[in-house]
Scaffold this active site. Structure first.
Site, PDB file in Angstrom:
ATOM      1  N   LYS A 208       0.863  -1.186   0.000  1.00 17.85           N
ATOM      2  CA  LYS A 208       0.000   0.000   0.000  1.00 17.85           C
ATOM      3  C   LYS A 208       0.892   1.225   0.000  1.00 17.85           C
ATOM      4  CE  LYS A 208      -3.723   2.216   2.620  1.00 17.85           C
ATOM      5  NZ  LYS A 208      -4.547   2.116   3.827  1.00 17.85           N
ATOM      6  N   LYS A 261      -2.237  -1.417  -3.699  1.00 19.60           N
ATOM      7  CA  LYS A 261      -3.099  -0.235  -3.630  1.00 19.60           C
ATOM      8  C   LYS A 261      -2.247   1.024  -3.729  1.00 19.60           C
ATOM      9  CE  LYS A 261      -6.503   1.989  -0.623  1.00 19.60           C
ATOM     10  NZ  LYS A 261      -7.170   2.027   0.666  1.00 19.60           N
TER      11      LYS A 261
HETATM   12 ZN   LIG Z   1      -5.586   3.549   8.311  1.00 17.67          ZN
END
Ligand SMILES: [Zn+2]
Length: 339
Positions: A208, A261
């Protein structure tokens, strides 16, 4: 005259110096026969934002078509989503009150726990994924415990494990830690296993990135940090090798599904993760990606539906088995040939 190509796949026959790759593109029937990637409704996971109250359905201004909804509305939405053939949703919760330690996140009567119980009862076949993080629940908006200017790792992980367990107890089918602290997958796996939830999979937000594409989400989830940013735990957008180390670590700790992501600016990461690890791989087509398409579509600058399908197809082509996307319902309709 050009030099004749070397013979090989699609090489030109003797005396002809080019391959006619257009032959299989001449009609839609032919194109459909050679198509390598096809989006399906079961590729999608639809994100939903749960808020307190009753009868609440409030549109997020930077994300047209996306709403904050109270539990009763969420049940209606989930019924519709399931009927459309989308197999799964992911819940983000916005609690009534926030505090320093994000108590609402692991409260048995918390907003997510209520939503999961109710939806599981009403729409049992729908797969309920829950976002496991603290940022929506903390008064400072950070994903964990803060001391001074530091976001503490191990103390935060302990609370995240409590949160995941509480989601599983409420009936969640998959828990999805999104914080990017070290060791959280291991801690969550351990607490789930010791409490009888051996069969609940973990979808880890494994790679992420600290991304500007999350802007509209922060409005939807009311989770903007009050100070500082998330660069001490989320990844530097410039790094790919490090993403592979993050993913390897989460798999070693027990992740069942690994996520990249955002999606669109990180398709190389999606591809490398899929090729390297051969794991069920998810990509999150985030709020900023959605908002850009919506905004340009509204201005008439792009064909919104076409760009949406192209974007989602690209994410799948890169290697994603699952796509978390705010477009899930619209794309499902497009796949059904409606509209
Ligand atoms: Zn968070």
């Amino acid at each position: 005259m050009a030099t004749p190509q070397k013979r090989g796949t699609n090489a030109a026959p003797a005396g002809q110096h080019f391959a006619r790759l257009r032959r299989t593109r001449m009609t839609e029937a032919l194109r459909s026969m050679v198509r390598e990637t096809e989006l399906a409704k079961n590729d999608f996971i639809y994100p939903l934002f749960v808020v307190p109250g009753h009868g609440v359905k409030k549109e997020v201004s930077s994300m047209p078509g996306v709403y904050q909804m109270s539990v009763d509305q969420i049940v209606r939405e989930c019924t519709e989503v399931k009927a459309m053939g989308i197999p799964a949703v992911i819940f983000f919760g916005i609690p009534e009150e926030k505090d320093e330690v994000g108590s609402g996140a692991y409260d048995d009567l918390g907003i997510i726990q209520q939503a999961v119980r109710k939806v599981k009862h009403e729409v049992p076949e729908l797969v309920l994924v829950t976002d496991v993080c603290l940022c929506e629940y903390t008064s400072h908006g950070h994903c964990g415990i803060v001391r001074g200017n530091e976001i503490l790792n191990d103390e935060s992980v302990e609370l995240l494990a409590k949160e995941a367990l509480s989601h599983a107890q409420a009936g969640a089918d998959i828990v999805a830690p999104s914080d990017m602290f070290d060791g959280r997958v291991q801690a969550i796996r351990a607490i789930l296993d010791t409490n009888g939830f051996q069969n609940i999979p973990i979808m880890s937000y494994a790679a992420k990135y600290a991304s500007g594409f999350y802007g509209p989400f922060r409005e939807a989830a009311e989770s903007t940090p009050k100070f500082g940013d998330r660069r001490s735990h989320q990844m530097d957008p410039a790094n790919a090798e490090e993403a592979l180390r993050e993913v390897a670590q989460d798999i070693a700790e027990g992740a069942d599904i690994v996520m990249v992501k955002p999606a669109m600016p990180y398709l190389d990461i999606v591809q490398r993760v899929k090729e390297r690890f051969h794991m069920p791989t998810a990509a999150y087509n985030v709020s900023g990606e959605y908002a850009m398409v919506k905004a340009a579509g509204k201005l008439g600058w792009i064909d919104e539906k076409r760009v949406m399908m192209e974007m989602l197809t690209g994410i799948k082509r890169a290697g994603a088995d699952m796509i978390l996307t705010y477009f899930a319902k619209e794309a499902a309709r497009a796949i059904d040939g409606q509209r």
